[in-house]
Design a protein around this motif. Structure first.
Motif, PDB file in Angstrom:
ATOM      1  N   GLY A  42      27.764  19.496 -20.475  1.00  0.00           N
ATOM      2  CA  GLY A  42      27.117  18.720 -19.434  1.00  0.00           C
ATOM      3  C   GLY A  42      27.699  18.875 -18.049  1.00  0.00           C
ATOM      4  O   GLY A  42      27.307  18.166 -17.119  1.00  0.00           O
ATOM      5  N   LYS A  43      28.634  19.807 -17.884  1.00  0.00           N
ATOM      6  CA  LYS A  43      29.274  20.005 -16.583  1.00  0.00           C
ATOM      7  C   LYS A  43      29.128  21.436 -16.114  1.00  0.00           C
ATOM      8  O   LYS A  43      28.778  22.325 -16.882  1.00  0.00           O
ATOM      9  CB  LYS A  43      30.751  19.627 -16.664  1.00  0.00           C
ATOM     10  N   GLU A  44      29.398  21.651 -14.837  1.00  0.00           N
ATOM     11  CA  GLU A  44      29.348  23.003 -14.296  1.00  0.00           C
ATOM     12  C   GLU A  44      30.618  23.768 -14.674  1.00  0.00           C
ATOM     13  O   GLU A  44      31.661  23.182 -14.964  1.00  0.00           O
ATOM     14  CB  GLU A  44      29.214  22.943 -12.770  1.00  0.00           C
ATOM     15  N   ARG A  45      30.503  25.074 -14.632  1.00  0.00           N
ATOM     16  CA  ARG A  45      31.669  25.911 -14.912  1.00  0.00           C
ATOM     17  C   ARG A  45      32.710  25.733 -13.809  1.00  0.00           C
ATOM     18  O   ARG A  45      32.368  25.651 -12.619  1.00  0.00           O
ATOM     19  CB  ARG A  45      31.237  27.368 -15.016  1.00  0.00           C
ATOM     20  N   GLU A  46      33.980  25.671 -14.205  1.00  0.00           N
ATOM     21  CA  GLU A  46      35.058  25.467 -13.252  1.00  0.00           C
ATOM     22  C   GLU A  46      36.168  26.492 -13.437  1.00  0.00           C
ATOM     23  O   GLU A  46      36.438  26.942 -14.558  1.00  0.00           O
ATOM     24  CB  GLU A  46      35.652  24.057 -13.406  1.00  0.00           C
ATOM     25  N   PHE A  47      36.807  26.826 -12.349  1.00  0.00           N
ATOM     26  CA  PHE A  47      37.939  27.747 -12.359  1.00  0.00           C
ATOM     27  C   PHE A  47      39.107  27.124 -13.112  1.00  0.00           C
ATOM     28  O   PHE A  47      39.398  25.945 -12.964  1.00  0.00           O
ATOM     29  CB  PHE A  47      38.335  28.056 -10.917  1.00  0.00           C
ATOM     30  N   VAL A  48      39.799  27.942 -13.899  1.00  0.00           N
ATOM     31  CA  VAL A  48      40.967  27.480 -14.640  1.00  0.00           C
ATOM     32  C   VAL A  48      42.231  28.205 -14.201  1.00  0.00           C
ATOM     33  O   VAL A  48      43.232  27.574 -13.845  1.00  0.00           O
ATOM     34  CB  VAL A  48      40.760  27.671 -16.160  1.00  0.00           C
ATOM     35  N   ALA A  49      42.208  29.536 -14.252  1.00  0.00           N
ATOM     36  CA  ALA A  49      43.426  30.289 -13.944  1.00  0.00           C
ATOM     37  C   ALA A  49      43.060  31.694 -13.497  1.00  0.00           C
ATOM     38  O   ALA A  49      42.009  32.217 -13.866  1.00  0.00           O
ATOM     39  CB  ALA A  49      44.337  30.348 -15.168  1.00  0.00           C
ATOM     40  N   ALA A  50      43.964  32.301 -12.716  1.00  0.00           N
ATOM     41  CA  ALA A  50      43.759  33.670 -12.248  1.00  0.00           C
ATOM     42  C   ALA A  50      45.091  34.386 -12.150  1.00  0.00           C
ATOM     43  O   ALA A  50      46.134  33.758 -11.932  1.00  0.00           O
ATOM     44  CB  ALA A  50      43.055  33.672 -10.890  1.00  0.00           C
ATOM     45  N   ILE A  51      45.034  35.699 -12.290  1.00  0.00           N
ATOM     46  CA  ILE A  51      46.220  36.529 -12.149  1.00  0.00           C
ATOM     47  C   ILE A  51      45.837  37.761 -11.347  1.00  0.00           C
ATOM     48  O   ILE A  51      44.760  38.336 -11.542  1.00  0.00           O
ATOM     49  CB  ILE A  51      46.816  36.887 -13.534  1.00  0.00           C
ATOM     50  N   SER A  52      46.707  38.154 -10.447  1.00  0.00           N
ATOM     51  CA  SER A  52      46.421  39.300  -9.592  1.00  0.00           C
ATOM     52  C   SER A  52      46.437  40.599 -10.398  1.00  0.00           C
ATOM     53  O   SER A  52      46.908  40.635 -11.538  1.00  0.00           O
ATOM     54  CB  SER A  52      47.441  39.362  -8.457  1.00  0.00           C
ATOM     55  N   SER A  53      45.934  41.655  -9.802  1.00  0.00           N
ATOM     56  CA  SER A  53      45.824  42.929 -10.506  1.00  0.00           C
ATOM     57  C   SER A  53      47.183  43.472 -10.935  1.00  0.00           C
ATOM     58  O   SER A  53      47.292  44.124 -11.982  1.00  0.00           O
ATOM     59  CB  SER A  53      45.100  43.953  -9.635  1.00  0.00           C
ATOM     60  N   ASP A  54      48.218  43.202 -10.152  1.00  0.00           N
ATOM     61  CA  ASP A  54      49.552  43.686 -10.509  1.00  0.00           C
ATOM     62  C   ASP A  54      50.333  42.676 -11.351  1.00  0.00           C
ATOM     63  O   ASP A  54      51.452  42.958 -11.775  1.00  0.00           O
ATOM     64  CB  ASP A  54      50.352  44.042  -9.255  1.00  0.00           C
ATOM     65  N   GLY A  55      49.741  41.512 -11.581  1.00  0.00           N
ATOM     66  CA  GLY A  55      50.385  40.509 -12.418  1.00  0.00           C
ATOM     67  C   GLY A  55      51.437  39.668 -11.733  1.00  0.00           C
ATOM     68  O   GLY A  55      52.010  38.777 -12.365  1.00  0.00           O
ATOM     69  N   ARG A  67      50.506  23.306 -17.997  1.00  0.00           N
ATOM     70  CA  ARG A  67      50.155  23.294 -19.417  1.00  0.00           C
ATOM     71  C   ARG A  67      49.642  24.644 -19.892  1.00  0.00           C
ATOM     72  O   ARG A  67      49.845  25.018 -21.057  1.00  0.00           O
ATOM     73  CB  ARG A  67      49.081  22.233 -19.698  1.00  0.00           C
ATOM     74  N   PHE A  68      48.968  25.376 -19.015  1.00  0.00           N
ATOM     75  CA  PHE A  68      48.392  26.679 -19.353  1.00  0.00           C
ATOM     76  C   PHE A  68      49.176  27.791 -18.650  1.00  0.00           C
ATOM     77  O   PHE A  68      49.733  27.574 -17.567  1.00  0.00           O
ATOM     78  CB  PHE A  68      46.941  26.762 -18.915  1.00  0.00           C
ATOM     79  N   ALA A  69      49.167  28.976 -19.249  1.00  0.00           N
ATOM     80  CA  ALA A  69      49.812  30.130 -18.629  1.00  0.00           C
ATOM     81  C   ALA A  69      48.949  31.367 -18.825  1.00  0.00           C
ATOM     82  O   ALA A  69      48.568  31.678 -19.950  1.00  0.00           O
ATOM     83  CB  ALA A  69      51.197  30.351 -19.221  1.00  0.00           C
ATOM     84  N   ILE A  70      48.651  32.038 -17.733  1.00  0.00           N
ATOM     85  CA  ILE A  70      47.871  33.266 -17.794  1.00  0.00           C
ATOM     86  C   ILE A  70      48.811  34.454 -17.685  1.00  0.00           C
ATOM     87  O   ILE A  70      49.808  34.416 -16.957  1.00  0.00           O
ATOM     88  CB  ILE A  70      46.797  33.303 -16.674  1.00  0.00           C
ATOM     89  N   SER A  71      48.510  35.504 -18.435  1.00  0.00           N
ATOM     90  CA  SER A  71      49.313  36.716 -18.386  1.00  0.00           C
ATOM     91  C   SER A  71      48.399  37.912 -18.640  1.00  0.00           C
ATOM     92  O   SER A  71      47.284  37.756 -19.127  1.00  0.00           O
ATOM     93  CB  SER A  71      50.440  36.666 -19.426  1.00  0.00           C
ATOM     94  N   ARG A  72      48.897  39.085 -18.313  1.00  0.00           N
ATOM     95  CA  ARG A  72      48.110  40.295 -18.546  1.00  0.00           C
ATOM     96  C   ARG A  72      49.015  41.400 -19.044  1.00  0.00           C
ATOM     97  O   ARG A  72      50.199  41.456 -18.700  1.00  0.00           O
ATOM     98  CB  ARG A  72      47.368  40.729 -17.290  1.00  0.00           C
ATOM     99  N   ASP A  73      48.434  42.293 -19.838  1.00  0.00           N
ATOM    100  CA  ASP A  73      49.124  43.467 -20.343  1.00  0.00           C
ATOM    101  C   ASP A  73      48.329  44.670 -19.852  1.00  0.00           C
ATOM    102  O   ASP A  73      47.298  45.017 -20.440  1.00  0.00           O
ATOM    103  CB  ASP A  73      49.184  43.419 -21.873  1.00  0.00           C
TER     104      ASP A  73
END
Length: 122
Positions: A42-55, A67-73
């Protein structure tokens, strides 16, 4: 063309953890900032987390910060979202997002995966 496939959704108790993964299919993963957004019922989509291209840079919404952690490999063209201390308000469909910059991710611009469901019963 960017194809994104999310995995790792499911149900967890309040206070528990889940780890989401997103596979970037195709070339150019390291050219993209990556992120996660969510849409609660029932709600609109919302931003949660982002990571830059180089991490090196990460960004979080106030509702998930600490509480949350974003990472990339970059060697596997994948991005993860570790979700700890889950609360019922975290329930929703989580979407992986790829864009040219973290600013674009915050604006909801770019390519999207089909989404994965996360349920945290109240």
């Amino acid at each position: 063309q960017v194809d994104l496939i999310e995995a790792g959704g499911g149900s967890a108790q309040a206070g528990g953890s889940l780890r989401l993964s997103c596979a970037f299919l195709g070339r150019g993963f390291t050219d993209h900032a990556m992120g996660w957004s969510r849409q609660a019922p029932g709600k609109e989509r919302e931003f949660v987390a982002a990571i830059s291209s180089d991490g090196w840079s990460t960004y979080y919404s106030d509702s998930v910060k600490d509480r949350f952690a974003i990472s990339r490999d970059n060697s596997r063209s994948t991005v993860h979202l570790q979700m700890d201390m889950l609360i019922s308000q975290d329930t929703g469909v989580y979407y992986c997002n790829a864009a040219q910059s973290t600013d674009d991710l915050k604006k909801g611009v770019g390519s999207w995966g089909p989404g994965t469901q996360v349920i945290v019963p109240s």
